[in-house]
Design an enzyme around this catalytic site. Sequence first.
Site, PDB file in Angstrom:
ATOM      1  N   ARG A  40      13.450   2.179 -42.705  1.00 43.56           N
ATOM      2  CA  ARG A  40      14.247   2.216 -43.933  1.00 43.56           C
ATOM      3  C   ARG A  40      13.822   3.370 -44.819  1.00 43.56           C
ATOM      4  NH1 ARG A  40      14.930  -3.375 -47.013  1.00 43.56           N
ATOM      5  NH2 ARG A  40      16.381  -3.703 -45.274  1.00 43.56           N
ATOM      6  N   GLU A  56      18.376  -0.646 -35.123  1.00 48.21           N
ATOM      7  CA  GLU A  56      19.433  -1.631 -34.925  1.00 48.21           C
ATOM      8  C   GLU A  56      19.525  -2.065 -33.465  1.00 48.21           C
ATOM      9  OE1 GLU A  56      21.116  -3.351 -36.962  1.00 48.21           O
ATOM     10  OE2 GLU A  56      20.567  -2.353 -38.817  1.00 48.21           O
ATOM     11  N   LEU A  99       9.810  -5.944 -24.661  1.00 44.73           N
ATOM     12  CA  LEU A  99      10.702  -6.181 -25.797  1.00 44.73           C
ATOM     13  C   LEU A  99      11.896  -7.055 -25.411  1.00 44.73           C
ATOM     14  CD1 LEU A  99      10.855  -5.508 -28.789  1.00 44.73           C
ATOM     15  CD2 LEU A  99      12.163  -3.448 -28.230  1.00 44.73           C
ATOM     16  N   TYR A 101      15.603  -8.172 -23.134  1.00 46.52           N
ATOM     17  CA  TYR A 101      17.009  -7.753 -23.134  1.00 46.52           C
ATOM     18  C   TYR A 101      17.114  -6.284 -22.740  1.00 46.52           C
ATOM     19  CZ  TYR A 101      17.569 -12.135 -25.635  1.00 46.52           C
ATOM     20  OH  TYR A 101      17.540 -13.463 -25.989  1.00 46.52           O
ATOM     21  N   TYR A 139      29.289  -4.441 -34.652  1.00 48.52           N
ATOM     22  CA  TYR A 139      28.253  -4.621 -35.676  1.00 48.52           C
ATOM     23  C   TYR A 139      27.385  -3.384 -35.822  1.00 48.52           C
ATOM     24  CZ  TYR A 139      23.783  -5.508 -37.731  1.00 48.52           C
ATOM     25  OH  TYR A 139      22.664  -5.357 -38.502  1.00 48.52           O
ATOM     26  N   ASP A 157      25.158  -9.363 -39.722  1.00 52.35           N
ATOM     27  CA  ASP A 157      24.177  -9.873 -38.758  1.00 52.35           C
ATOM     28  C   ASP A 157      23.924 -11.350 -39.027  1.00 52.35           C
ATOM     29  OD1 ASP A 157      22.632  -9.918 -41.062  1.00 52.35           O
ATOM     30  OD2 ASP A 157      20.973  -8.770 -40.216  1.00 52.35           O
ATOM     31  N   CYS A 219      17.184 -16.880 -55.839  1.00 57.74           N
ATOM     32  CA  CYS A 219      18.344 -16.140 -55.331  1.00 57.74           C
ATOM     33  C   CYS A 219      19.215 -15.609 -56.466  1.00 57.74           C
ATOM     34  CB  CYS A 219      19.172 -17.043 -54.422  1.00 57.74           C
ATOM     35  SG  CYS A 219      20.679 -16.252 -53.802  1.00 57.74           S
TER      36      CYS A 219
END
Length: 367
Positions: A40, A56, A99, A101, A139, A157, A219
Amino acid sequence: MVSSALPSKRKSRPENRGSAERPAQLLAWYDRHRRRLPWRAPAGQRSDPYRVWLSEIMLQQTTVKAVGPYFEKFLARWPDVSALGSAELDDVLRMWAGLGYYSRARNLHACAVTVLREHGGVFPDTEQGLRALPGIGPYTAAAIASIAFDRLTMPVDGNIERVVSRLFAVEEALPQAKPQIQALAATLLGPSRAGDSAQALMDLGATICTPKKPACALCPLSEDCTARERGDQETFPRKAAKKTGTLRRGAAFVVTRGDELLVRSRPAKGLLGGMTEVPGSEWLAGQDDADALAQAPELAGVKRWHRRLGVVTHVFTHFPLELVVYTARVPARTRAPDGMRWVPIATLDGEALPNVMRKVVAHGLGD
């Protein structure tokens, strides 16, 4: 006659109040509480599309905690998309090992190659352009377009699904509710800072609006949340019952030659494509031990396979797996069968072994 009754102070429904203020409230909260993540960009700085894309892809079906070290390793090895696009797929698979997948790793490499060869190492800056790249679905395209290029779109997400489904009390179950949640999430976008709006919702879901025991008092949208008002926050999002795949069974053969292990590479396409494994049988529902053992590799010097006590279990997305592990030791000059190879056990960490195979090897080599 003029009534002397005071105006009613009954609260309006959450969907009719505060909707114009929600985007600003989210951004104000995000500016104070944003998470510090390695991919980020600092506040006020433009995000690097390569870092956004890489994170992502890694974060699909994986936690932030698990992704962090892998992201740092990839960035150190391949600091930009051109470097990754010039890498060998086998190297990428090795770096990805553990990791899970693994189709993501193959798509990651294919995407980097495409960006390098067809786009000069520069990512397209629109959802449509991003969707045309390998491994980038709706996405991921929206996430990159929003976060890296500030396109006015809202990626949704799992965290955002949870926040939105609670905020609006979406009764329809997932996955059928996805279009409705997508449309409602878009109402939380302000006229600018689309990427920050998306990341604000992601952070809100990850840290405040958690699956269990959400911290509603902290929140920024709590006064405007239908589920909180009703007191049934933890029941959202509604989810259809999961279908459990049929158990598959098989055998794995752990063969050692001194301090070396016999391995092979799986076919490039399909489950765990291109990854390293020990020889094994097919994985089939209802397969018995005798049929699995009959698929053992043919090796000179192996007169008998030794079955390890217990089984190795692993759960894939669509089915659970049980593997019986057999071991054997062969003489020093035994040749590997066609399509297989010997690798030093000491260097297995550098092989592209998926988690299920790491379990198998540990079980087979254990005392």
